[in-house]
Design a protein around this motif. Structure first.
Motif, short mmCIF file in Angstrom:
data_model
loop_
_atom_site.label_atom_id
_atom_site.label_comp_id
_atom_site.label_asym_id
_atom_site.label_seq_id
_atom_site.Cartn_x
_atom_site.Cartn_y
_atom_site.Cartn_z
N TYR A 182 0.82 -1.22 0.00
CA TYR A 182 0.00 0.00 0.00
C TYR A 182 0.85 1.27 0.00
N ILE A 183 2.10 1.16 0.46
CA ILE A 183 2.94 2.37 0.61
C ILE A 183 3.02 3.22 -0.67
N PRO A 184 3.26 2.62 -1.85
CA PRO A 184 3.30 3.47 -3.06
C PRO A 184 2.00 4.25 -3.28
N THR A 185 0.87 3.64 -2.99
CA THR A 185 -0.41 4.34 -3.15
C THR A 185 -0.53 5.48 -2.16
N LEU A 186 -0.09 5.20 -0.95
CA LEU A 186 -0.14 6.21 0.11
C LEU A 186 0.62 7.47 -0.30
N LEU A 187 1.80 7.25 -0.90
CA LEU A 187 2.66 8.39 -1.20
C LEU A 187 2.50 8.87 -2.64
N GLY A 188 1.80 8.07 -3.44
CA GLY A 188 1.83 8.23 -4.89
C GLY A 188 1.36 9.56 -5.43
N GLY A 189 0.42 10.22 -4.76
CA GLY A 189 -0.11 11.45 -5.30
C GLY A 189 0.80 12.65 -5.07
N SER A 190 1.89 12.42 -4.36
CA SER A 190 2.70 13.57 -3.95
C SER A 190 3.67 14.01 -5.03
N VAL A 191 4.04 15.28 -4.95
CA VAL A 191 5.03 15.83 -5.87
C VAL A 191 6.35 15.10 -5.70
N ALA A 192 6.67 14.73 -4.44
CA ALA A 192 7.95 14.08 -4.17
C ALA A 192 8.10 12.81 -5.00
N ILE A 193 7.03 12.01 -5.07
CA ILE A 193 7.13 10.74 -5.81
C ILE A 193 7.20 10.98 -7.31
N ALA A 194 6.42 11.94 -7.80
CA ALA A 194 6.48 12.24 -9.23
C ALA A 194 7.88 12.69 -9.62
N MET A 195 8.48 13.45 -8.73
CA MET A 195 9.85 13.94 -8.95
C MET A 195 10.83 12.79 -8.96
N LEU A 196 10.67 11.92 -7.98
CA LEU A 196 11.51 10.73 -7.89
C LEU A 196 11.41 9.94 -9.19
N TRP A 197 10.18 9.80 -9.67
CA TRP A 197 9.94 9.02 -10.87
C TRP A 197 10.66 9.62 -12.06
N ARG A 198 10.56 10.94 -12.14
CA ARG A 198 11.19 11.64 -13.25
C ARG A 198 12.69 11.39 -13.24
N LYS A 199 13.26 11.39 -12.05
CA LYS A 199 14.71 11.21 -11.94
C LYS A 199 15.08 9.75 -12.13
#
Lengths: 282, 316
Positions: B127-144
């Motif tokens: 569940y952790i990815p869903t919990l954090l998934g909507g955040s800018v931090a995760i989108a940024m991480l993904w981009r990098k």
């Protein structure tokens, strides 16, 4: 289960598979966590998440902030905003839910139908007129457009969630209280609210998480950097980061996720129940 | 008084009492509904009407709106290439991410469903990815992470594969966002798990005794019983996927690029309204989105008669 599927080999391979997937899923987050302790030039040369040596420099640099605004300011802004939204949602939605679940009044069916309709409505439809309205009220670049709607129960999903919950509480409680001379206000504050704790907590958790992460509205309504919240602050980091400067960005990203983690761990029981029974999207 | 008059009077008395009880709480209800009513009028219904009106105008916020009739709508469908592009991007995103996400969620839920020790821990981890998934931090991480020199490519390089910059390549950029969405299958999985827990084990055992293999049991027992849950997850995911914004915004740095390959509908609407201040056009786009989501939800509801099975035959 039947027969050989219970064999040790099956159980072991199942566990290996499940933990394997879990590891792959968690790896990006571990990598970010590890990278936040690595010096900038190591971040993109090392694939293993564990830092060779731990240094806190990224956190100090990130904490000192950006464009003259310490990161603590973004955090404080987000906390204030989220608390305002959580309180507003819990109070206004539980009030409406109480009326729908326990009171008899004229036009109840129509009101209930309208409430259900607003759940399905994409927020894009009201977005621009709301912006125009808040602009006229000179609320743009304040937190009012982000908090006031929560005090007016615009997140109808939570009304619905609580209606479902309130309906499950025994009606005899209300009747007994009425005989004892309690009016609706007293029944709501003394009986329903204390009993509805799980539904209220579910509402609070999700309002907190969604407000904390709500990039879109914050992007539209906040323009002063000193009023920026965590998501907007992070984006500022991202825009100004040069290739060697990723450490502080990762460090502050990690910090931005900490409150969500704390809420998750503290409220884990309600969390899973809330999702499973109401279908809330996380 | 005749008997009929007496009964008439009684009926009247009873009905007034009923009406009274039926509307016993008018005053209290008004009090409790007051915040919601104000919100409904001023933040939902009122704005909806205004939005509909604005969608037929040219409006930049700085000057008064000027009536242009259906112009916004016709422009959209006849000459705005970016609008068509944003529709294409959004449809692709929905069509790929929703099924893949749901299938993955279901498979993991099946794995976790029976006799697994430490279910709580696995459920949390997934569940952790869903919990954090909507955040800018995760989108940024993904981009990098999916960038040219990012984590994924370093791993691929170790096994000798030279991979492109996924995020900067118009061929793959959207799929990096799809991957991010699939990664967040946690809440669908929890709902599936709850559904699976409600299937009586006797069904499975009985058919196993009758000689049905695991695959047969899955398709003829588990899947039909689970179909209302699948239906629910499908509707929820459809509605939210059509409205995705943050991930595409952060990963493309607000541009919808490269070459508009990640220009999601919401992102284009945002750009029209808040970068170019074409509020009329953006409002028209919002109404098209409402209709799109409405039509898709309706189609899913209609089709559900063919594949969703309710235990009581669908009466409730």
């Amino acid at each position: 289960m039947i027969g050989q599927r219970n064999s040790t080999a099956w159980v072991v391979s199942k566990h290996v598979l499940i933990s394997g997937i879990a590891f792959v899923m968690l790896y990006p987050i571990l990598w970010m966590l590890g990278s936040s302790f690595k010096p900038g030039h190591m971040i993109f040369t090392e694939t293993w998440f564990w830092p060779q040596e731990w240094n806190w420099q990224n956190y100090m640099n990130g904490w000192s902030g950006i464009q003259g605004n310490p990161f603590s300011r973004f955090l404080t802004n987000s906390v204030v905003l989220s608390l305002g939204a959580v309180l507003g949602n819990v109070i206004s939605c539980s009030m409406a839910a109480y009326a729908f679940a326990r009171l008899n009044f004229r036009f109840k069916a129509i009101c209930f139908g309208l409430m259900l309709m607003t759940i399905m409505l994409p927020h894009h439809v009201t977005l621009i007129p709301q912006y125009i309205l808040f602009n006229h009220l000179e609320w743009v670049n304040t937190y009012l457009p982000l908090v006031v709607p929560k005090w007016l129960a615009t997140d109808a999903f939570f009304i619905f969630l609580m209606v479902q919950f309130f309906r499950g509480l025994p009606k005899e409680l209300d009747e007994a209280a009425t005989i004892d001379g309690c009016g609706p206000v007293k029944i709501y504050t003394q009986i329903i609210i204390p009993l509805a704790f799980p539904a209220l907590v579910t509402t609070m958790i999700f309002t907190f998480l969604w407000t904390w992460d709500d990039f879109f509205s914050q992007l539209i309504y906040l323009s002063d950097v000193s009023k920026y919240t965590v998501p907007l602050g992070l984006r500022l980091f991202l825009d100004s980061s040069s290739q060697s400067d990723w450490g502080p960005t990762f460090a502050m990203s990690v910090l931005s996720l900490v409150p969500c983690f704390i809420v998750f761990i503290v409220c884990q029981k309600y969390f899973v129940e809330g999702i499973a029974t109401s279908g809330l999207k996380g | 008084m005749t008997t009929s008059q007496v009964s008439q009077a009684r009926i009247e008395r009873v009905t007034t009492r009923r009406v009274k009880r039926r509307y016993a709480h008018n005053g209290a209800a008004l009090l409790f509904l007051a915040p919601w009513l104000v919100g409904l009028l001023f933040l939902t219904l009122g704005p909806m009407l205004v939005s509909l009106y604005i969608s037929f105008t040219d409006y930049s916020i700085l000057a008064a709106p000027s009536w242009v009739g259906l112009d916004n709508y016709t422009t959209m469908f006849t000459s705005d290439k970016l609008f068509t592009q944003s529709l294409k991007v959004t449809f692709t995103y929905v069509a790929v991410s929703v099924p893949v996400k749901l299938i993955f969620a279901l498979l993991v839920a099946l794995l976790l469903n029976k006799g697994i020790r430490g279910l709580g821990i696995y459920r949390t981890v997934y569940y952790i990815p869903t919990l954090l998934g909507g955040s800018v931090a995760i989108a940024m991480l993904w981009r990098k992470m999916l960038g040219g020199d990012g984590l994924l490519n370093s791993v691929l390089a170790m096994v000798g594969i030279k991979a492109p910059d996924w995020v900067a390549n118009p061929k793959y950029a959207l799929y990096s966002i799809v991957l991010l969405s699939v990664w967040q299958f946690g809440s669908s999985m929890i709902i599936f798990l709850a559904g699976l827990k409600q299937i009586p084990p006797e069904y499975d055992e009985a058919s196993a005794v009758d000689g049905a293999g695991p695959l047969r049991r899955f398709f003829y027992i588990t899947l039909p019983i689970l179909s209302p849950v699948i239906f629910f997850n499908l509707v929820m995911q459809l509605i939210t996927s059509f409205q995705s914004f943050t991930q595409a915004f952060v990963i493309s740095n607000g541009s919808g690029g490269p070459v508009n390959s990640t220009l999601m509908y919401s992102l284009y609407l945002y750009k029209k309204g808040f970068s170019f201040f074409q509020m009329g056009y953006a409002s028209a786009m919002a109404w098209v989105l409402v209709i799109l989501i409405g039509v898709f939800t309706l189609l899913v509801f209609r089709s559900s008669k063919l594949w969703v099975h309710y235990e009581d035959g669908g009466k409730s």
